[in-house]
Design a protein around this motif. Sequence first.
Motif, PDB file in Angstrom:
ATOM      1  N   GLU A  21      -3.745  15.975   5.416  1.00 50.98           N
ATOM      2  CA  GLU A  21      -4.022  14.522   5.891  1.00 50.98           C
ATOM      3  C   GLU A  21      -3.391  13.655   5.199  1.00 50.98           C
ATOM      4  O   GLU A  21      -2.730  13.913   4.159  1.00 50.98           O
ATOM      5  N   TRP A  22      -3.459  12.537   5.761  1.00 54.17           N
ATOM      6  CA  TRP A  22      -2.819  11.162   5.010  1.00 54.17           C
ATOM      7  C   TRP A  22      -4.033  10.046   4.848  1.00 54.17           C
ATOM      8  O   TRP A  22      -4.866  10.017   5.355  1.00 54.17           O
ATOM      9  N   LEU A  23      -4.001   9.658   3.638  1.00 57.57           N
ATOM     10  CA  LEU A  23      -4.456   8.664   3.161  1.00 57.57           C
ATOM     11  C   LEU A  23      -3.812   7.302   2.690  1.00 57.57           C
ATOM     12  O   LEU A  23      -2.910   7.571   1.916  1.00 57.57           O
ATOM     13  N   CYS A  24      -4.420   6.003   3.143  1.00 61.19           N
ATOM     14  CA  CYS A  24      -3.746   4.811   2.888  1.00 61.19           C
ATOM     15  C   CYS A  24      -4.268   4.438   1.457  1.00 61.19           C
ATOM     16  O   CYS A  24      -5.524   4.334   1.475  1.00 61.19           O
ATOM     17  N   SER A  49      -4.276   1.231  -1.280  1.00 65.23           N
ATOM     18  CA  SER A  49      -3.889  -0.292  -1.315  1.00 65.23           C
ATOM     19  C   SER A  49      -4.055  -0.565  -2.983  1.00 65.23           C
ATOM     20  O   SER A  49      -5.124  -0.031  -3.658  1.00 65.23           O
ATOM     21  N   SER A  66       0.879  -1.415  -0.026  1.00 68.93           N
ATOM     22  CA  SER A  66       0.004  -0.028   0.080  1.00 68.93           C
ATOM     23  C   SER A  66       1.004   1.124   0.110  1.00 68.93           C
ATOM     24  O   SER A  66       1.932   1.133   0.430  1.00 68.93           O
ATOM     25  N   TYR A  67       0.234   2.457  -0.449  1.00 66.92           N
ATOM     26  CA  TYR A  67       0.977   3.711  -0.468  1.00 66.92           C
ATOM     27  C   TYR A  67       0.166   4.571   0.579  1.00 66.92           C
ATOM     28  O   TYR A  67      -0.970   4.498   0.863  1.00 66.92           O
ATOM     29  N   GLU A  68       0.882   5.703   1.019  1.00 70.74           N
ATOM     30  CA  GLU A  68       0.407   6.602   1.859  1.00 70.74           C
ATOM     31  C   GLU A  68       0.200   8.025   1.110  1.00 70.74           C
ATOM     32  O   GLU A  68       1.654   8.376   0.795  1.00 70.74           O
ATOM     33  N   GLN A 124      -0.402  11.800   0.774  1.00 67.79           N
ATOM     34  CA  GLN A 124      -0.666  13.128   1.726  1.00 67.79           C
ATOM     35  C   GLN A 124      -1.422  14.124   0.788  1.00 67.79           C
ATOM     36  O   GLN A 124      -0.497  14.609  -0.256  1.00 67.79           O
TER      37      GLN A 124
END
Length: 397
Positions: A392-395, A397, A375-377, A379
């Motif tokens: 904010e951060w978003l995961c 997949s 997965s990646y994060e 921002q």
Amino acid sequence: METLESELTCPICLELFEDPLLLPCAHSLCFNCAHRILVSHCATNESVESITAFQCPTCRHVITLSQRGLDGLKRNVTLQNIIDRFQKASVSGPNSPSETRRERAFDANTMTSAEKVLCQFCDQDPAQDAVKTCVTCEVSYCDECLKATHPNKKPFTGHRLIEPIPDSHIRGLMCLEHEDEKQNLESNLTNLIKRNTELETLLAKLIQTCQHVEVNASRQEAKLTEECDLLIEIIQQRRQIIGTKIKEGKVMRLRKLAQQIANCKQCIERSASLISQAEHSLKENDHARFLQTAKNITERVSMATASSQVLIPEINLNDTFDTFALDFSREKKLLECLDYLTAPNPPTIREELCTASYDTITVHWTSDDEFSVVSYELQYTIFTGQANVVSEWLCLS
């Protein structure tokens, strides 16, 4: 002269500097005055050597002393020479700075200002009065001898000429210069030893680092060999399992084919016997005997034909192993990319495919590390109407 004298005056004793010390803050101080400052800082039953710092009386800069104490500070030789020349240029008298300096510098056995220094190079008798003393040669010269022995060219231009002084004063001056050079040499030697110690420490660390590199590299090579051996063992185990399945499929197919071959041979043998009897019956010339046997042989041939169709079903001649198809493309790609752990490259955002609505954001990206990244994060920043920024951060997949 009064302005120059004020510049050459000690801020403590308010007299001309005597044996001046050059402080790290660039100010100067008499050696005896500095010693008195240390004594004033001493507590009861405390020695002067225990004082490790004092303040400059001019700028209040804290002067830190080494283990040598005041002897560790440099002598201000240039200032001392200026003071000496200033005293020589001053008017002689009982209260003049020159006379005061002489009383401090020399004891009662030294010469007074009324005595004259004679030329030590003259052949005349009596010798003429000296006009200069060469510190380098340690000889006093009259004007004529000075011009003859010290022409204005090298190496004589480097000789230090001062006002005429007796031999005892020259030796004292040379001792001061010798002491200053000795202190400079000791200071430089101390710095060199300190630097050499630092280099030796650095060298020891470098050698230790080399040893650690050797040990860690050997450890990683052993771990690599262990991991590769484990991979090879897993591949060999899977090869054995898949090979066993292929062998079992081969045995099952060969068993079925062998049964069909046996049935075919049995039918062929029966058919061959009936064919022989039928051919023999067809050759019979006796009509009565032919009719007697022909009907029976015809029934048997018909029954044999029908039974062969029942006993031998349609034969499956498929000899391929399509059900055992192998696809190791993904594993091959992983093995080809086998390497030590590194940070994966960030994915490429396909902005032309990204969309955003009131409460939904669709992000499209491509990645070269599809097998190693789970997965990646992401921002992202939201700009509100009041120019506030929210991150904010978003995961992904």
